[in-house]
Motif scaffolding. Structure first.
Motif, short mmCIF file in Angstrom:
data_model
loop_
_atom_site.label_atom_id
_atom_site.label_comp_id
_atom_site.label_asym_id
_atom_site.label_seq_id
_atom_site.Cartn_x
_atom_site.Cartn_y
_atom_site.Cartn_z
N ARG A 138 4.47 -7.86 26.99
CA ARG A 138 5.00 -7.40 25.71
C ARG A 138 6.45 -6.92 25.85
N ILE A 139 6.73 -6.21 26.95
CA ILE A 139 8.10 -5.71 27.15
C ILE A 139 9.06 -6.87 27.40
N ILE A 140 8.66 -7.83 28.24
CA ILE A 140 9.53 -8.97 28.50
C ILE A 140 9.74 -9.79 27.23
N HIS A 141 8.70 -9.90 26.43
CA HIS A 141 8.82 -10.62 25.16
C HIS A 141 9.86 -9.99 24.26
N SER A 142 10.03 -8.67 24.36
CA SER A 142 11.00 -7.97 23.51
C SER A 142 12.44 -8.33 23.87
N THR A 143 12.68 -8.95 25.03
CA THR A 143 14.03 -9.39 25.38
C THR A 143 14.41 -10.69 24.70
N ALA A 144 13.41 -11.39 24.13
CA ALA A 144 13.63 -12.71 23.52
C ALA A 144 14.14 -13.72 24.55
N GLU A 145 13.81 -13.48 25.82
CA GLU A 145 14.17 -14.40 26.89
C GLU A 145 12.90 -14.94 27.53
N PHE A 146 13.03 -16.09 28.22
CA PHE A 146 11.90 -16.69 28.92
C PHE A 146 11.83 -16.13 30.34
N VAL A 147 10.62 -15.90 30.81
CA VAL A 147 10.43 -15.37 32.15
C VAL A 147 11.05 -16.29 33.19
N ASP A 148 10.87 -17.59 33.01
CA ASP A 148 11.42 -18.55 33.98
C ASP A 148 12.93 -18.43 34.09
N ASP A 149 13.60 -18.24 32.95
CA ASP A 149 15.06 -18.13 32.97
C ASP A 149 15.50 -16.85 33.67
N LEU A 150 14.81 -15.74 33.40
CA LEU A 150 15.18 -14.46 33.99
C LEU A 150 14.93 -14.45 35.50
N THR A 151 13.80 -14.97 35.94
CA THR A 151 13.52 -14.99 37.38
C THR A 151 14.45 -15.95 38.10
N SER A 152 14.74 -17.08 37.48
CA SER A 152 15.66 -18.03 38.11
C SER A 152 17.05 -17.43 38.28
N LEU A 153 17.50 -16.69 37.28
CA LEU A 153 18.80 -16.03 37.38
C LEU A 153 18.80 -14.98 38.47
N TYR A 154 17.70 -14.24 38.60
CA TYR A 154 17.61 -13.23 39.65
C TYR A 154 17.76 -13.86 41.04
N PHE A 155 17.06 -14.96 41.28
CA PHE A 155 17.10 -15.58 42.61
C PHE A 155 18.44 -16.25 42.89
N ARG A 156 19.25 -16.49 41.85
CA ARG A 156 20.59 -17.05 42.06
C ARG A 156 21.65 -15.97 42.25
N THR A 157 21.34 -14.73 41.91
CA THR A 157 22.36 -13.68 41.94
C THR A 157 21.99 -12.56 42.91
N LEU A 158 21.27 -11.56 42.44
CA LEU A 158 20.98 -10.38 43.27
C LEU A 158 20.21 -10.74 44.53
N LEU A 190 8.59 -7.30 36.16
CA LEU A 190 9.36 -6.57 35.15
C LEU A 190 10.69 -6.08 35.71
N THR A 191 10.72 -5.58 36.94
CA THR A 191 11.98 -5.12 37.53
C THR A 191 12.92 -6.28 37.83
N ILE A 192 12.36 -7.43 38.15
CA ILE A 192 13.20 -8.62 38.32
C ILE A 192 13.88 -8.97 36.99
N CYS A 193 13.12 -8.93 35.91
CA CYS A 193 13.69 -9.23 34.59
C CYS A 193 14.71 -8.17 34.19
N LEU A 194 14.48 -6.92 34.55
CA LEU A 194 15.45 -5.86 34.24
C LEU A 194 16.79 -6.15 34.88
N ASN A 195 16.79 -6.62 36.12
CA ASN A 195 18.04 -6.89 36.83
C ASN A 195 18.72 -8.17 36.35
N SER A 196 18.02 -8.99 35.58
CA SER A 196 18.58 -10.27 35.14
C SER A 196 18.94 -10.30 33.66
N TYR A 197 18.35 -9.41 32.88
CA TYR A 197 18.51 -9.47 31.42
C TYR A 197 19.89 -8.97 31.00
#
Length: 541
Positions: A138-158, A190-197
């Protein structure tokens, strides 16, 4: 057959209960009491509906039980500093069904008053740990982003600078079917998405909707939910990973003291889970990937705690973690850890911590571990009480730092940037070491071969050189950084620029330490522009 409630025994019990309440001298007073807002203790325990009668509900009268109404105490939520440079205060009040935050910005940089804003803040409530994954979704849904996009961005950056999660093993866990994700894995996601959103510029929270959550609200939600899960289950590798990523977000977004407190709690969990004794050179092919991930995680905790300590408001506080011994193995590099299947131990060189300081073929995370070792020794040397012992020790460490820095930069700007974390830690260590020497009171007598003034002049020259180096790197790197999307820059570089700006302003605008070097007139502006770009992904609203 008569109904049980009409039995003689039941009737006599009703009569006794009714007589007791009828003859009670406080009945007239009880009749004036307002109707309770909450169920009695007995009905709450039974999880049954209570008719909230005064002085006793019907069930307690029926069962001849003492009926007690205990009002619920309001729950407090504590404010967290904002990510911006503005001063904020926050008052939290109890609402109906949700918490309401009243954020009052005291003033903007120009001194103008800013109107108060009102937001609804998430407070995690769930019946059992099995429901954690639903809250996370529910919290990730509130970002209006896809989980795949957020996790992929995390593994490319931090993840490039802090490889504490095996990407392949993470993907297998997230794609596993047949059961709900475990609570610790859910909060890790959730913390992965926090660092990517990164919220869209100028977004607004929709009334009654889910889109457009701010970074601040996402942070508060993540921290609250993680705290509840930490208090409800035993420490595990995913739970420690989630805590460390939360600490890294706090550090990168300007909350260094909060990050230090979070990583200290993370370290205690790591000790409880025993990951500080993990060995990545285990022969068993089944256990080796898990051991390698745990060993990298322990290195991540050690590195982060010392890095955060550089920015602590109270630097004299003790560290929670004990630094690995000199013969400890370096961490596994990202490209090896991401495979998640270390079949052949020979594919992973087992290099001790210090014997490979001059080894040219060392990866970025291993270099960060070596830089952290030098920083740890600087902290130890700064604690030496005797000035004539402390200064020679710091001088020796300064030479080690300069040699280590030369080794990293010898690969050229493009290749050395793959060691971004090690480079940033080494530069920050130089500012810490020489800043400490400059802070020594002149009244202290120094009976070594040089006077204290000579030590200070030498430190000024070292910091001038470091400032020139950071300026050159900033001008080169600014041109290759993406202007409007996250980069793979290490968050530690943010604080290197802050330290450089502080030294440059001190040398140019004040002080009696001699003339400053001839830096470009736009040096301060160039550093500020570079700082704005590298912290873009962390200070978004």
């Amino acid at each position: 057959m008569s109904h049980p409630s009409c039995s003689p025994l039941s009737q006599s019990r009703h009569a006794r209960s009714f007589s007791r309440h009828l003859l009670s001298p406080s009945m007239s007073a009880d009749a004036q009491r307002p109707r309770p807002k909450h169920a009695c203790e007995t009905c709450k325990t039974r999880k049954k509906k209570c008719n909230k009668s005064v002085p006793a509900c019907s069930y307690c009268i029926l069962k001849d039980l003492e009926c007690r109404y205990v009002p619920l105490r309001p729950r407090r939520v504590y404010a967290t500093p904002d990510t911006s440079d503005l001063s904020h205060t926050a008052t939290y009040r109890e609402g109906i069904g949700a918490d309401t935050v009243y954020d009052q910005t005291l003033s903007d940089p120009a001194g103008a008053q800013v109107a108060a804003s009102r937001h609804t803040v998430y407070r995690p409530r769930f019946e059992s740990l099995d429901d954690v994954h639903i809250e996370v979704q529910r919290i990730i849904h509130s970002t209006a982003e896809f989980v795949d996009d957020l996790t992929s961005l995390y593994f490319r950056t931090l993840h490039v600078h802090l490889p504490i999660i095996s990407r392949s093993r993470f993907q297998r866990s997230i794609l596993a079917t047949g059961s709900a994700p475990a609570p610790d894995f859910s909060v890790l996601l959730l913390t992965i998405c926090l660092n990517s959103y990164i919220p869209s510029p100028g977004h607004r929270v929709q009334e009654g909707g889910v889109a457009g959550i701010t970074r601040r609200r996402l942070y508060l939600s993540t921290k609250a939910l993680l705290a509840q899960v930490q208090g409800s289950m035993q420490p595990s590798v995913p739970l420690i990973q989630a805590s460390l990523l939360l600490a890294m977000y706090e550090y990168a977004s300007g909350r260094a003291d909060a990050a230090l407190a979070t990583v200290a709690a993370c370290a205690r969990m790591a000790y409880a889970a025993g990951i500080h004794t993990s060995r990545r050179d285990i022969v068993d092919a089944t256990s080796r990937p898990e051991a390698a991930e745990a060993w990298n995680l322990w290195w991540g905790v050690v590195i982060c705690e010392r890095t955060f300590m550089c920015e602590a408001a109270a630097p004299e506080q003790p560290l929670t973690t004990t630094f690995p011994t000199d013969d400890a193995s370096l961490p596994v590099e990202r490209h090896v850890l991401d495979q998640g299947d270390l079949v052949d131990p020979g594919l992973v060189p087992n290099m001790p911590l210090l014997s490979s300081l001059t080894e040219p073929n060392v990866g970025g995370f291993a270099r960060a571990a070596q830089a952290c070792c030098l920083l740890d020794r600087i902290f130890e040397a700064m604690g030496i009480a005797e000035i004539n012992t402390r200064l020679p020790r710091l001088e020796s460490l300064d030479k080690s730092l300069q040699s280590f820095l030369s080794l990293i930069l010898s690969r050229g700007p493009a290749k050395s940037w793959h060691h971004c974390t090690a480079l940033a830690m080494t530069l920050r260590s130089l500012f810490i070491l020489h800043g400490h020497i400059l802070s020594i009171p002149r009244e202290i007598r120094c009976i070594s071969s040089r006077s204290l003034d000579e030590w200070k002049q030498s430190s000024l020259a070292a910091l001038d050189t470091a400032t020139t180096m950071v300026l050159d790197m900033a001008n080169w790197h600014y041109d290759v950084l993406p202007p409007d999307r996250p980069s793979d820059i290490s968050p530690m570089q943010i604080y290197v620029v802050h330290a450089t700006l502080q030294h440059l302003r001190t040398r140019v605008h004040g002080g009696d330490s001699g003339s400053a070097p001839v830096w470009p007139t736009t040096a301060e502006e160039d550093l500020g522009r570079y700082l704005g770009r590298i912290q873009f992904q962390w200070v978004s609203s």
